[in-house]
Design a protein around this motif. Structure first.
Motif, PDB file in Angstrom:
ATOM      1  N   GLY A  84      -1.973  -4.520  23.119  1.00 49.53           N
ATOM      2  CA  GLY A  84      -2.110  -5.542  22.449  1.00 49.53           C
ATOM      3  C   GLY A  84      -3.444  -6.006  21.773  1.00 49.53           C
ATOM      4  O   GLY A  84      -3.875  -7.174  21.407  1.00 49.53           O
ATOM      5  N   GLU A  87      -3.370  -8.420  17.165  1.00 49.27           N
ATOM      6  CA  GLU A  87      -2.376  -9.644  17.123  1.00 49.27           C
ATOM      7  C   GLU A  87      -1.838  -9.945  15.765  1.00 49.27           C
ATOM      8  O   GLU A  87      -3.289 -10.244  14.923  1.00 49.27           O
ATOM      9  N   GLU A  89      -1.432 -13.308  13.708  1.00 45.82           N
ATOM     10  CA  GLU A  89      -1.366 -14.754  13.618  1.00 45.82           C
ATOM     11  C   GLU A  89      -0.588 -15.352  12.895  1.00 45.82           C
ATOM     12  O   GLU A  89       0.085 -14.721  11.893  1.00 45.82           O
ATOM     13  N   ASP A  90      -0.040 -16.601  13.071  1.00 41.98           N
ATOM     14  CA  ASP A  90       0.823 -17.120  12.010  1.00 41.98           C
ATOM     15  C   ASP A  90       0.093 -18.598  11.827  1.00 41.98           C
ATOM     16  O   ASP A  90       0.271 -19.718  12.444  1.00 41.98           O
ATOM     17  N   ASP A  97      -2.595 -13.975   6.813  1.00 33.44           N
ATOM     18  CA  ASP A  97      -2.419 -13.494   7.940  1.00 33.44           C
ATOM     19  C   ASP A  97      -1.986 -12.025   8.092  1.00 33.44           C
ATOM     20  O   ASP A  97      -2.574 -11.313   8.899  1.00 33.44           O
ATOM     21  N   TYR A 101      -4.512  -8.967   9.587  1.00 36.57           N
ATOM     22  CA  TYR A 101      -3.686  -8.081  10.602  1.00 36.57           C
ATOM     23  C   TYR A 101      -4.112  -6.621  10.219  1.00 36.57           C
ATOM     24  O   TYR A 101      -4.279  -5.631  10.875  1.00 36.57           O
ATOM     25  N   ARG A 140       7.846  -4.962  20.413  1.00 33.55           N
ATOM     26  CA  ARG A 140       7.221  -6.395  20.565  1.00 33.55           C
ATOM     27  C   ARG A 140       6.403  -6.738  19.445  1.00 33.55           C
ATOM     28  O   ARG A 140       6.402  -7.888  18.886  1.00 33.55           O
ATOM     29  N   ARG A 141       5.736  -5.515  18.745  1.00 32.81           N
ATOM     30  CA  ARG A 141       4.982  -6.046  17.480  1.00 32.81           C
ATOM     31  C   ARG A 141       6.092  -6.338  16.320  1.00 32.81           C
ATOM     32  O   ARG A 141       5.886  -7.164  15.514  1.00 32.81           O
ATOM     33  N   ALA A 143       9.181  -7.646  16.503  1.00 31.65           N
ATOM     34  CA  ALA A 143       9.529  -8.951  16.691  1.00 31.65           C
ATOM     35  C   ALA A 143       8.597 -10.109  16.453  1.00 31.65           C
ATOM     36  O   ALA A 143       8.940 -10.972  15.819  1.00 31.65           O
ATOM     37  N   ARG A 144       7.202  -9.767  16.772  1.00 27.97           N
ATOM     38  CA  ARG A 144       6.309 -10.761  16.249  1.00 27.97           C
ATOM     39  C   ARG A 144       6.250 -10.941  14.699  1.00 27.97           C
ATOM     40  O   ARG A 144       6.295 -11.929  13.988  1.00 27.97           O
ATOM     41  N   GLN A 147       9.033 -12.652  13.361  1.00 34.28           N
ATOM     42  CA  GLN A 147       8.900 -14.404  13.598  1.00 34.28           C
ATOM     43  C   GLN A 147       8.138 -14.843  12.493  1.00 34.28           C
ATOM     44  O   GLN A 147       8.323 -16.071  11.894  1.00 34.28           O
ATOM     45  N   VAL A 148       6.983 -14.198  12.156  1.00 36.45           N
ATOM     46  CA  VAL A 148       5.991 -14.804  11.114  1.00 36.45           C
ATOM     47  C   VAL A 148       6.695 -14.454   9.830  1.00 36.45           C
ATOM     48  O   VAL A 148       6.568 -15.473   8.856  1.00 36.45           O
TER      49      VAL A 148
END
Length: 206
Positions: A84, A87, A89-90, A97, A101, A140-141, A143-144, A147-148
Motif C-alpha cells: 500500500g 496510493e 488520490e482523488d 492525481d 501517482y 485493490r489498486r 478498483a481504486r 473509482q478515480v
C-alpha cells in the motif's frame, strides 16, 4: 500510553520506560518482513533462506519459523505489508492525481521494497500461493483507479474508459524507465506520459 517501571540490579525502581504500541513482537515481525523483501529483491523467492532473513532482521531463526512456518506465507505477508505504499488520490484534478501517482510509483520501484515486489510478481504465475496476494493487490489498486476514473468521467474530464486498460498505458512506461535505468524518471516524464495517454483517450473516444 502504558508505562512500566524497570528494576535496577539492587532492587530499587529504575527509570520509567514507555511501552510502545504493538510491543516487541510487532517490531520483530516488521523487521522480519522487511528483511524478507531485501532477500527476495536480491535473490528471488527461490533463494529465500530463513537463516539469512533472521540474521538480516537481527532475530533468532526460530522467531521466523514461529511466525511463518511456510515460506510462501512469509513472502505473502511481506508483500501485503508493503503493497500500500503507493496510493492514488482523488483531488478532483485527474491529470494532477495521475502524475503524482506515477512519480510515487517510480520512487517505490527504485527501492529495495519495489524491486522485491517486482521479483515476487514475476514469479506469481508459477506459484499459486504467491499469485493469490498479488492478485488481491492488483484488484485493490485497479478498483481504486476505476473509482478515480469514474469520478473524472462524471466531471467531464475523460470519456468512459476501462481502468485496467488505462493502468497498463500509464504504468508500463514507468516500469521500463526504472528497470532499464538509462535515464532518471522525473515529474516531467510523468507529465508527458499522462498527457499523451489522456489525449489519446479523448481523441479516440467514439
Amino acid at each position: 500510553m502504558t508505562e512500566t517501571r524497570k528494576q535496577d540490579t539492587d532492587g530499587t525502581p529504575g527509570p520509567v520506560a514507555a511501552r510502545r504500541p504493538g510491543g516487541r513482537t510487532a517490531r520483530t515481525r516488521a523487521r522480519i518482513l522487511e528483511a524478507t523483501l531485501h532477500v527476495v529483491a536480491r535473490d528471488g523467492i527461490a533463494g529465500l533462506r530463513y537463516e539469512e532473513i533472521a540474521e538480516l532482521a537481527g532475530v533468532h531463526r526460530t522467531s521466523v519459523y514461529r511466525n511463518w512456518p511456510d515460506r510462501d506465507e512469509l513472502v505473502n505477508a511481506a508483500l501485503l505489508q508493503y503493497s500500500g505504499t503507493v496510493e492514488l488520490e482523488d483531488t478532483g484534478d485527474l491529470r494532477h492525481d495521475l502524475v503524482d501517482y506515477l512519480v510515487a510509483l517510480a520512487d517505490l520501484l527504485s527501492t529495495t521494497t519495489g524491486r522485491a515486489m517486482q521479483r515476487v510478481i514475476q514469479s506469481a504465475r508459477e506459484n499459486p500461493e504467491v499469485a493469490l496476494p498479488v492478485d488481491r493487490i492488483f484488484e485493490r489498486r485497479l478498483a481504486r483507479l476505476q473509482q478515480v476514473v469514474d469520478a473524472a468521467v462524471a466531471r467531464g474530464e475523460l470519456p468512459p474508459v476501462d481502468g485496467y486498460f488505462l493502468a497498463e498505458l500509464l504504468t508500463g512506461p514507468v516500469h521500463l524507465y526504472v528497470s532499464r535505468g538509462l535515464r532518471p524518471f522525473t515529474r516531467t516524464e510523468a507529465e508527458r506520459i499522462t498527457d499523451v495517454v489522456l489525449a489519446g483517450l479523448r481523441h479516440t473516444a467514439g
